[in-house]
Design a protein around this motif. Structure first.
Motif, short mmCIF file in Angstrom:
data_model
loop_
_atom_site.label_atom_id
_atom_site.label_comp_id
_atom_site.label_asym_id
_atom_site.label_seq_id
_atom_site.Cartn_x
_atom_site.Cartn_y
_atom_site.Cartn_z
N GLU A 1 0.83 -1.21 0.00
CA GLU A 1 0.00 0.00 0.00
C GLU A 1 0.86 1.26 0.00
N HIS A 2 1.90 1.26 0.83
CA HIS A 2 2.76 2.44 0.96
C HIS A 2 4.04 2.31 0.14
N GLY A 3 4.05 1.39 -0.78
CA GLY A 3 5.24 1.23 -1.63
C GLY A 3 6.09 0.06 -1.21
N PRO A 4 7.21 -0.12 -1.91
CA PRO A 4 8.05 -1.31 -1.67
C PRO A 4 8.71 -1.33 -0.30
N GLY A 5 8.88 -0.15 0.33
CA GLY A 5 9.56 -0.12 1.63
C GLY A 5 8.62 -0.11 2.82
N GLN A 6 7.37 -0.56 2.61
CA GLN A 6 6.38 -0.47 3.68
C GLN A 6 6.82 -1.23 4.93
N SER A 7 6.65 -0.62 6.09
CA SER A 7 7.09 -1.26 7.34
C SER A 7 5.93 -1.53 8.29
N ARG A 8 4.75 -0.96 8.01
CA ARG A 8 3.63 -1.11 8.95
C ARG A 8 2.55 -2.04 8.38
N ASP A 9 1.77 -2.62 9.28
CA ASP A 9 0.61 -3.43 8.89
C ASP A 9 0.96 -4.59 7.97
N LEU A 10 2.18 -5.12 8.13
CA LEU A 10 2.57 -6.28 7.32
C LEU A 10 2.00 -7.56 7.91
N GLN A 11 1.68 -7.51 9.20
CA GLN A 11 1.16 -8.68 9.91
C GLN A 11 -0.03 -8.26 10.77
N PRO A 12 -0.91 -9.20 11.10
CA PRO A 12 -1.96 -8.88 12.08
C PRO A 12 -1.30 -8.64 13.44
N SER A 13 -1.79 -7.62 14.13
CA SER A 13 -1.21 -7.29 15.44
C SER A 13 -2.02 -7.89 16.58
N SER A 14 -3.11 -8.58 16.26
CA SER A 14 -3.95 -9.16 17.30
C SER A 14 -4.65 -10.39 16.74
N ASP A 15 -5.42 -11.04 17.59
CA ASP A 15 -6.14 -12.24 17.16
C ASP A 15 -7.48 -11.84 16.53
N TRP A 16 -7.42 -11.18 15.39
CA TRP A 16 -8.63 -10.78 14.69
C TRP A 16 -9.47 -12.01 14.36
N ASN A 17 -10.77 -11.82 14.19
CA ASN A 17 -11.66 -12.98 13.98
C ASN A 17 -11.26 -13.77 12.74
N VAL A 18 -10.82 -13.06 11.71
CA VAL A 18 -10.36 -13.72 10.49
C VAL A 18 -9.07 -13.03 10.06
N VAL A 19 -8.12 -13.82 9.61
CA VAL A 19 -6.96 -13.27 8.90
C VAL A 19 -6.97 -13.93 7.53
N ALA A 20 -7.04 -13.11 6.50
CA ALA A 20 -7.17 -13.63 5.14
C ALA A 20 -6.02 -13.09 4.29
N THR A 21 -5.70 -13.80 3.22
CA THR A 21 -4.62 -13.31 2.36
C THR A 21 -5.11 -12.21 1.44
#
Lengths: 233, 233
Positions: free
Chosen positions: A200-220
């Motif tokens: 989303e923020h380009g090739p060097g994105q460092s945030r939101d690459l992984q879920p930070s909590s046990d969300w009800n669903v994690v989807a690709t």
């Protein structure tokens, strides 16, 4: 699950590619050199700060389209880009013409077979409606921030969306690529789904690459979300 | 023309057939004889009077689903029909399950190729969203009366719908089977289209059989409206 509502900028559509392409076209047409990607990032960087006075009650509600236009003229000044007012308006409407991520239309089409789908975005109803027509997003309903009169992550942004659908918060899922958005939705009692958008923020994105909590669903992606939710019901 | 918004009950969907069929099913299941068509007419007859105190400001805004439910319990009392609360709710949702007129889905599908299409109805957003999914109505956007917080023919019902779309009133057309609705829309500067629905109120219908004014378009049905408008643009 009765309704699956989506964060839109970044989660469903690729704002960075869309905005930078529009800026690039304007520069070419004007014969001006503009770093279009830097321009897009600078414009978007003003997004959160511009909503803050509205969220804090220091400024009456104004639509995101109006905030985008103010932020655009500020960014133009920084980059030395000058345009007549009608071309400023047209460039501002780049946010109505963003490309969907490759899986968005197919995923939403699958999801809406069994669920109400719509945006839960800080975008306004007019912007989101024209974006959907342009991108072919098959929303069942559009509840803009100008309908709830609140900007996420204000609780009423989530709660009023559920109320307009005559649903309990727990009957509504927010799907988003942003952990902080999901955290705010969860605090309001909504169900949550994380979809990573690692560029989303380009090739060097460092945030939101992984879920930070046990969300009800994690989807690709949205297609995977549809398969996971449709399999449950 | 940029947006074509539709009166919904009577213009896009056939409330009399839909509601009376639902009442008939309830009577059969309960083993009670009910004149289902008379019941539907009596329930609908309470629609306009029930909105009046809200329009007049004597009652705070309540959704049409809430008004429908109050009117349903009053009608049940008149007809001697008794049901447990969950079955009252279910019967009340008959308004979410109305059949479209035979030309509605095809006509809207044609229209939305070149125009924004949506309801401009006194129905609320949740009701209209579930109706659209059930009936396959391909709306681009749904602006319920709970979004504008006004019931037609209050001027703000029309003007706020245009404003939410970020359009001038003249860029919005109301399509309706009811001359009084069109007259109110015209007073607000909207464009107007009349579509006759000569059996909305049954075989003996005496009103709205003809256009009462020189509306911008007079069409035989939604498909004809789509052909006429698409030919202009």
């Amino acid at each position: 699950m009765l309704a699956v509502l989506f964060d839109t900028f970044g989660t469903v559509v690729d704002w960075r590619s869309g905005v930078s392409a529009a800026v690039h076209r304007v520069g070419m047409a004007r014969g001006v050199e503009v770093d279009a990607v830097a321009f897009a990032d600078a414009w978007r960087a003003k997004y959160e700060p511009s909503m803050k006075p509205v969220r804090d009650g220091r400024r009456p509600f104004v639509t995101l389209t109006e905030l985008h236009r103010e932020n655009l003229t500020a960014t133009m000044a920084e980059f030395g880009l000058e345009l007549p007012p009608d071309e400023v308006d047209d460039l501002n409407h780049a946010w109505e013409r963003l490309p969907p991520w490759p899986d968005s239309v197919e995923g939403l089409t699958l999801l809406r077979e069994r669920h109400i789908v719509g945006p839960l975005s800080n975008g306004d109803l007019g912007l989101l409606t024209r974006m959907a027509k342009r991108a072919g997003l098959p929303w069942d309903v559009i509840i803009g921030s100008d309908v709830t009169h609140r900007y996420k992550p204000q609780p009423e942004a989530y709660l009023r969306a559920a109320a307009f659908l005559d649903l309990e918060p727990a009957q509504v899922m927010l799907a988003a690529a942003h952990n902080d958005d999901l955290a705010a939705a969860r605090r309001c009692g909504l169900s949550t789904a994380f979809i990573p958008r690692p560029t989303e923020h380009g090739p060097g994105q460092s945030r939101d690459l992984q879920p930070s909590s046990d969300w009800n669903v994690v989807a690709t992606d949205v297609i995977d979300l549809a398969h996971q939710l449709n399999a449950r019901t």
